[in-house]
Design a protein around this motif. Structure first.
Motif, mmCIF file in Angstrom:
data_model
loop_
_atom_site.group_PDB
_atom_site.id
_atom_site.type_symbol
_atom_site.label_atom_id
_atom_site.label_comp_id
_atom_site.label_asym_id
_atom_site.label_seq_id
_atom_site.Cartn_x
_atom_site.Cartn_y
_atom_site.Cartn_z
ATOM 1 N N LEU A 10 0.679 15.753 84.399
ATOM 2 C CA LEU A 10 2.080 15.378 84.672
ATOM 3 C C LEU A 10 2.178 13.882 84.909
ATOM 4 C CD1 LEU A 10 3.141 18.344 86.983
ATOM 5 C CD2 LEU A 10 4.263 17.708 84.824
ATOM 6 N N LYS A 11 1.178 13.362 85.609
ATOM 7 C CA LYS A 11 1.174 11.937 85.900
ATOM 8 C C LYS A 11 0.908 11.135 84.623
ATOM 9 C CE LYS A 11 -1.138 8.529 88.722
ATOM 10 N NZ LYS A 11 -2.346 8.290 89.492
ATOM 11 N N LYS A 12 -0.091 11.610 83.875
ATOM 12 C CA LYS A 12 -0.493 10.876 82.680
ATOM 13 C C LYS A 12 0.610 10.877 81.613
ATOM 14 C CE LYS A 12 -3.839 11.396 78.973
ATOM 15 N NZ LYS A 12 -5.037 12.104 78.513
ATOM 16 N N ARG A 13 1.206 12.040 81.370
ATOM 17 C CA ARG A 13 2.167 12.140 80.268
ATOM 18 C C ARG A 13 3.576 11.736 80.678
ATOM 19 N NH1 ARG A 13 0.516 17.897 77.366
ATOM 20 N NH2 ARG A 13 -1.730 17.597 77.587
ATOM 21 N N HIS A 14 3.945 12.053 81.929
ATOM 22 C CA HIS A 14 5.351 11.877 82.297
ATOM 23 C C HIS A 14 5.553 11.003 83.526
ATOM 24 C CE1 HIS A 14 5.952 14.946 79.303
ATOM 25 N NE2 HIS A 14 5.180 15.778 79.971
ATOM 26 N N LYS A 15 4.445 10.400 84.000
ATOM 27 C CA LYS A 15 4.515 9.510 85.174
ATOM 28 C C LYS A 15 5.109 10.219 86.387
ATOM 29 C CE LYS A 15 3.304 5.783 82.682
ATOM 30 N NZ LYS A 15 2.577 6.685 81.760
ATOM 31 N N ILE A 16 4.902 11.528 86.466
ATOM 32 C CA ILE A 16 5.428 12.275 87.609
ATOM 33 C C ILE A 16 4.297 12.527 88.603
ATOM 34 C CG2 ILE A 16 6.285 14.549 88.348
ATOM 35 C CD1 ILE A 16 7.969 14.570 85.804
ATOM 36 N N GLU A 17 4.525 12.113 89.840
ATOM 37 C CA GLU A 17 3.511 12.311 90.881
ATOM 38 C C GLU A 17 3.840 13.571 91.679
ATOM 39 O OE1 GLU A 17 0.944 10.118 91.983
ATOM 40 O OE2 GLU A 17 1.453 8.168 91.084
ATOM 41 N N VAL A 18 2.843 14.409 91.867
ATOM 42 C CA VAL A 18 3.035 15.588 92.711
ATOM 43 C C VAL A 18 2.103 15.454 93.915
ATOM 44 C CG1 VAL A 18 2.938 18.110 92.845
ATOM 45 C CG2 VAL A 18 3.550 17.006 90.685
ATOM 46 N N PRO A 19 2.649 15.184 95.083
ATOM 47 C CA PRO A 19 1.770 15.063 96.249
ATOM 48 C C PRO A 19 1.138 16.408 96.611
ATOM 49 C CG PRO A 19 4.089 14.873 96.894
ATOM 50 C CD PRO A 19 4.058 14.972 95.402
ATOM 51 N N GLN A 20 -0.033 16.330 97.227
ATOM 52 C CA GLN A 20 -0.814 17.542 97.482
ATOM 53 C C GLN A 20 -0.021 18.626 98.226
ATOM 54 O OE1 GLN A 20 -4.696 16.554 98.830
ATOM 55 N NE2 GLN A 20 -5.498 18.604 98.452
ATOM 56 N N GLU A 21 0.835 18.205 99.169
ATOM 57 C CA GLU A 21 1.559 19.221 99.938
ATOM 58 C C GLU A 21 2.567 19.977 99.066
ATOM 59 O OE1 GLU A 21 1.467 15.995 100.600
ATOM 60 O OE2 GLU A 21 3.444 15.148 101.053
ATOM 61 N N ASP A 22 2.869 19.454 97.884
ATOM 62 C CA ASP A 22 3.813 20.140 96.994
ATOM 63 C C ASP A 22 3.139 21.052 95.955
ATOM 64 O OD1 ASP A 22 5.794 18.880 98.349
ATOM 65 O OD2 ASP A 22 6.322 17.451 96.760
ATOM 66 N N THR A 55 12.321 19.624 87.375
ATOM 67 C CA THR A 55 13.504 19.153 86.646
ATOM 68 C C THR A 55 14.129 17.894 87.277
ATOM 69 O OG1 THR A 55 13.887 21.378 85.843
ATOM 70 C CG2 THR A 55 15.704 19.829 85.589
ATOM 71 N N PRO A 56 14.380 17.890 88.597
ATOM 72 C CA PRO A 56 14.922 16.650 89.186
ATOM 73 C C PRO A 56 13.980 15.466 88.970
ATOM 74 C CG PRO A 56 14.785 18.417 90.848
ATOM 75 C CD PRO A 56 14.224 18.962 89.596
ATOM 76 N N LYS A 57 12.692 15.712 89.015
ATOM 77 C CA LYS A 57 11.734 14.610 88.848
ATOM 78 C C LYS A 57 11.761 14.067 87.420
ATOM 79 C CE LYS A 57 8.514 15.729 92.555
ATOM 80 N NZ LYS A 57 8.328 14.484 93.302
ATOM 81 N N PHE A 58 11.901 14.977 86.441
ATOM 82 C CA PHE A 58 12.001 14.524 85.050
ATOM 83 C C PHE A 58 13.267 13.681 84.842
ATOM 84 C CE2 PHE A 58 8.720 17.589 83.759
ATOM 85 C CZ PHE A 58 8.115 16.904 82.721
ATOM 86 N N ASN A 59 14.301 13.960 85.623
ATOM 87 C CA ASN A 59 15.575 13.285 85.421
ATOM 88 C C ASN A 59 15.797 12.071 86.319
ATOM 89 O OD1 ASN A 59 16.635 14.884 83.279
ATOM 90 N ND2 ASN A 59 16.809 16.557 84.766
ATOM 91 N N ILE A 77 -16.322 12.309 79.567
ATOM 92 C CA ILE A 77 -15.153 12.979 78.984
ATOM 93 C C ILE A 77 -14.067 13.177 80.034
ATOM 94 C CG2 ILE A 77 -14.313 15.151 77.966
ATOM 95 C CD1 ILE A 77 -17.142 15.395 76.650
ATOM 96 N N ARG A 78 -14.466 13.708 81.183
ATOM 97 C CA ARG A 78 -13.474 13.971 82.231
ATOM 98 C C ARG A 78 -12.749 12.700 82.647
ATOM 99 N NH1 ARG A 78 -10.772 18.169 83.298
ATOM 100 N NH2 ARG A 78 -10.510 17.536 85.453
ATOM 101 N N LEU A 79 -13.500 11.628 82.872
ATOM 102 C CA LEU A 79 -12.861 10.401 83.358
ATOM 103 C C LEU A 79 -11.960 9.796 82.283
ATOM 104 C CD1 LEU A 79 -15.881 8.852 85.299
ATOM 105 C CD2 LEU A 79 -13.852 9.931 86.278
ATOM 106 N N ALA A 80 -12.448 9.762 81.050
ATOM 107 C CA ALA A 80 -11.662 9.145 79.978
ATOM 108 C C ALA A 80 -10.429 9.979 79.651
ATOM 109 C CB ALA A 80 -12.526 8.948 78.731
ATOM 110 N N MET A 81 -10.529 11.288 79.836
ATOM 111 C CA MET A 81 -9.375 12.160 79.605
ATOM 112 C C MET A 81 -8.177 11.726 80.426
ATOM 113 S SD MET A 81 -10.707 16.087 79.593
ATOM 114 C CE MET A 81 -9.284 16.817 80.362
ATOM 115 N N PHE A 82 -8.454 11.210 81.620
ATOM 116 C CA PHE A 82 -7.361 10.783 82.488
ATOM 117 C C PHE A 82 -7.267 9.262 82.548
ATOM 118 C CE2 PHE A 82 -8.304 15.147 83.654
ATOM 119 C CZ PHE A 82 -7.049 15.693 83.419
ATOM 120 N N ASP A 83 -7.508 8.685 81.379
ATOM 121 C CA ASP A 83 -7.246 7.260 81.155
ATOM 122 C C ASP A 83 -8.082 6.298 81.969
ATOM 123 O OD1 ASP A 83 -5.419 7.954 79.253
ATOM 124 O OD2 ASP A 83 -3.699 7.865 80.602
#
Ligand SMILES: Cc1cc2nc3c(=O)[nH]c(=O)nc-3n(C[C@H](O)[C@H](O)[C@H](O)COP(=O)(O)OP(=O)(O)OC[C@H]3O[C@@H](n4cnc5c(N)ncnc54)[C@H](O)[C@@H]3O)c2cc1C
Lengths: 82, 457
Positions: free
Chosen positions: A50-62, A77-81, B20-26
């Motif tokens: 989610l972080k890599k593709r959509h820059k969305i951070e999910v904190p551990q408590e969530d 959904t709110p985070k995507f928007n 692989i694991r590290l590069a997978m996440f940039d």
């Protein structure tokens, strides 16, 4: 982005994380863990994707918010928007 | 000077998996490998027109597609490799052959229990209780205490012969300790060999290595071959980077090493209090035969052979010990992709003795290994005339030459670091000396150390 699109984005991630699982008859209201071979390591992958593709951070408590597809969509959904 | 998020020392199984694991996440990752081939202790080579594997007898941890939560399915998932990638075939069946008893086993534990019932009827109940303990034990907890396994197992198995027969495959396929192993390691090995079981990749270890390499390329992990690390640079007890044998300096705040615990610490300049060098090394004889083992009267995949009243898993006093051996017949898996018959014989050996040999004596000693291998094989290939098409023998010093492991120690140091940490912050041990070995074990170790030290923090 509407909920259907968010659902698709989440589904795309799950499809990559759980490569060998069949996602065609996923029940959105039931915990993902009960339907798919996902353990805590895999949930972490979903969070990182989610972080890599959509820059969305999910904190551990969530993390519990990601339990089912429905709760994922409600929570994300709110985070995507934003 | 180049800067990375992480440097990986060694393209062993764990090194490639971590990359692989590290590069997978940039993460910007580079793998530095001294040798000209990938794979480390389980690499491959060519002699004449023949493809040889250094190590591969069998993969452990067989699991059918979609089995949830097993090491094999877990690691494939974490690396995002489809189940079919490793082209896995199950074993036909294996044997533990001792002077007074033989036990057969395959990938069904009930079959093994029925074998124990035949040979040691009064031990079955205890074995079932042991099984219960093993199934419920969390062997991968990073904070497990070290416990001698034989002491624990003796509470369940009261017949020493059976105890030794159970321990034999587990020790020789994965113990850095002599004659015993840590209980967590025992559970790991027991599950991987007796509960999950043996299998093999069609195409041998090349199939595994090339799929890891492809994945490394796909996710953008960099790789430099023929680039040994000669120094690990640190400042205020935190890693800064490495200096290569080409005198190149590369910096990163995280270094993951699969070269071994003492081997890695030595690179930091530490001379005293290094973890101990492991004692267990081996010779390996690989023979190519005109006929397949089945046609010569042998259909087992692997035979764990011992000819002594008490099995000895310890550094041999002489160059090698031919009173016990592992015999592997690579053809005897569900798919046989070889044109020829193949037989491998492993003896426990003594690195120090081999190290002292002059060239001529060394060659002569390898001939002795060959002769003793043939003699044992003849007992297990009843229709074989002792003729072969091609042979190769390697020794403990060969292992050190190609992997830089101190003392040819195939299972690394007896001193492991379970959470991968070292006295230097940011320097992490993975693979064999994190306590997970074998092909499947070391791949898993690379994954979990990359997750733990590189992705979660
Ligand atoms: C004869 C034999 C038979 C085996 N049979 C089996 C089997 O049937 N099944 C099974 O599962 N396992 C088997 N194994 C064990 C298995 O191969 C190992 O447990 C596993 O490959 C260990 O991987 P690793 O990641 O810990 O490190 P290694 O494989 O040791 O990798 C370390 C890498 O680091 C490199 N290196 C070292 N020093 C430096 C440096 N200073 N700079 C740069 N690079 C460096 C080395 O060249 C090497 O490539 C066998 C091993 C042997 C030797």
């Amino acid at each position: 982005m509407d909920t259907a699109e968010v659902r698709q984005k989440v589904l795309d991630i799950i499809a990559d994380v759980a490569l060998d699982d069949d996602l065609s008859d996923l029940d959105d209201s039931v915990a993902l863990r009960e339907q798919l071979d996902l353990d805590s390591m895999d949930f972490l992958d979903i969070v990182m994707e989610l972080k890599k593709r959509h820059k969305i951070e999910v904190p551990q408590e969530d993390y519990p918010q990601l339990a089912s597809m429905q709760s994922c969509v409600d929570y994300l959904t709110p985070k995507f928007n934003q | 000077m180049e800067k990375y998020d992480a440097i990986i020392i060694g393209a062993g199984m764990s090194g490639m998996a971590a990359a692989i694991r590290l590069a997978m996440f940039d993460k910007k990752v580079i793998v530095l490998e001294r040798h000209y081939e990938l794979g480390g202790l389980n690499s491959f080579y060519k002699r004449g027109k023949r493809n040889l594997d250094v190590g591969l007898h069998a993969l452990t941890n067989f699991a059918p597609k979609k089995t949830p939560g097993k090491p094999l399915t877990k690691l494939l998932k974490q690396l995002r490799l489809p189940y079919e990638t490793f082209k896995i075939n199950e074993q036909k069946g294996s044997q533990i052959v001792f002077p007074d008893h033989t036990l057969n086993f395959n990938n069904e534990i009930e079959f093994f229990i029925s074998e124990i019932e035949k040979e040691f009827p009064d031990q079955v109940e205890g074995f079932r209780q042991l099984l219960h303990k093993i199934e419920n034990y969390n062997e991968t907890a990073l904070d497990n205490e070290y416990l001698p396994a034989k002491e624990v197992v003796r509470h369940f198995i009261t017949n020493e012969s059976l105890l030794e027969m159970i321990f034999c495959p587990l020790l020789i396929y994965g113990s850095a300790w002599e004659n015993d192993m840590d209980f967590s390691q025992f559970v790991i090995m027991f599950k991987s060999i007796f509960l999950e079981g043996f299998c093999r990749s069609e195409g041998g270890v090349r199939t595994i290595i090339s799929s890891l390499k492809e994945r490394m390329d796909a996710v953008g992990a960099e790789l430099q071959m023929k680039t040994g690390v000669k120094e690990i640079i640190s400042k205020d007890n935190h890693v800064v980077g490495v200096l290569t044998e080409k005198d190149e300096e590369i910096h990163a705040p995280l270094i993951l090493s699969c070269t071994g615990f003492p081997e890695t610490l030595k690179l930091t300049g530490l001379e005293e209090k290094l973890p101990r060098t492991g004692a267990m090394s081996f010779t390996e004889t690989i023979l190519f035969l005109k006929e397949k083992p089945v046609d010569l009267g042998q259909d087992s995949s692997i035979i764990f052979y011992n000819n002594r009243p008490h099995y000895q898993y310890q550094k041999s006093e002489s160059y090698y010990d031919h009173e016990s051996a592992v015999l592997c017949f690579s053809n005897n898996f569900n798919t046989d992709d070889y044109d020829e018959g193949i037989a491998r014989v492993t003896f426990i050996a003594n690195y120090d003795q081999w190290k002292k040999l002059e060239r001529k004596e060394y060659v002569a000693k390898k001939k002795d290994v060959l002769q003793d291998s043939i003699a044992i094989l003849k007992n297990h290939l009843p229709k074989w005339d002792g003729q072969f098409e091609f042979k190769d023998v390697f020794s403990p010093t060969t292992i050190t030459r190609y992997t830089s492991r101190f003392g040819g120690a195939v299972y690394g140091s007896p001193d492991k670091t379970r959470d991968g940490r070292t006295p230097i912050d940011g320097l992490v041990i993975m693979g064999t000396d994190q306590g997970f070995l074998g092909i499947i074990g070391s791949i898993l170790s690379g994954i979990s150390m990359a997750n733990y030290h590189g992705l979660q923090s």
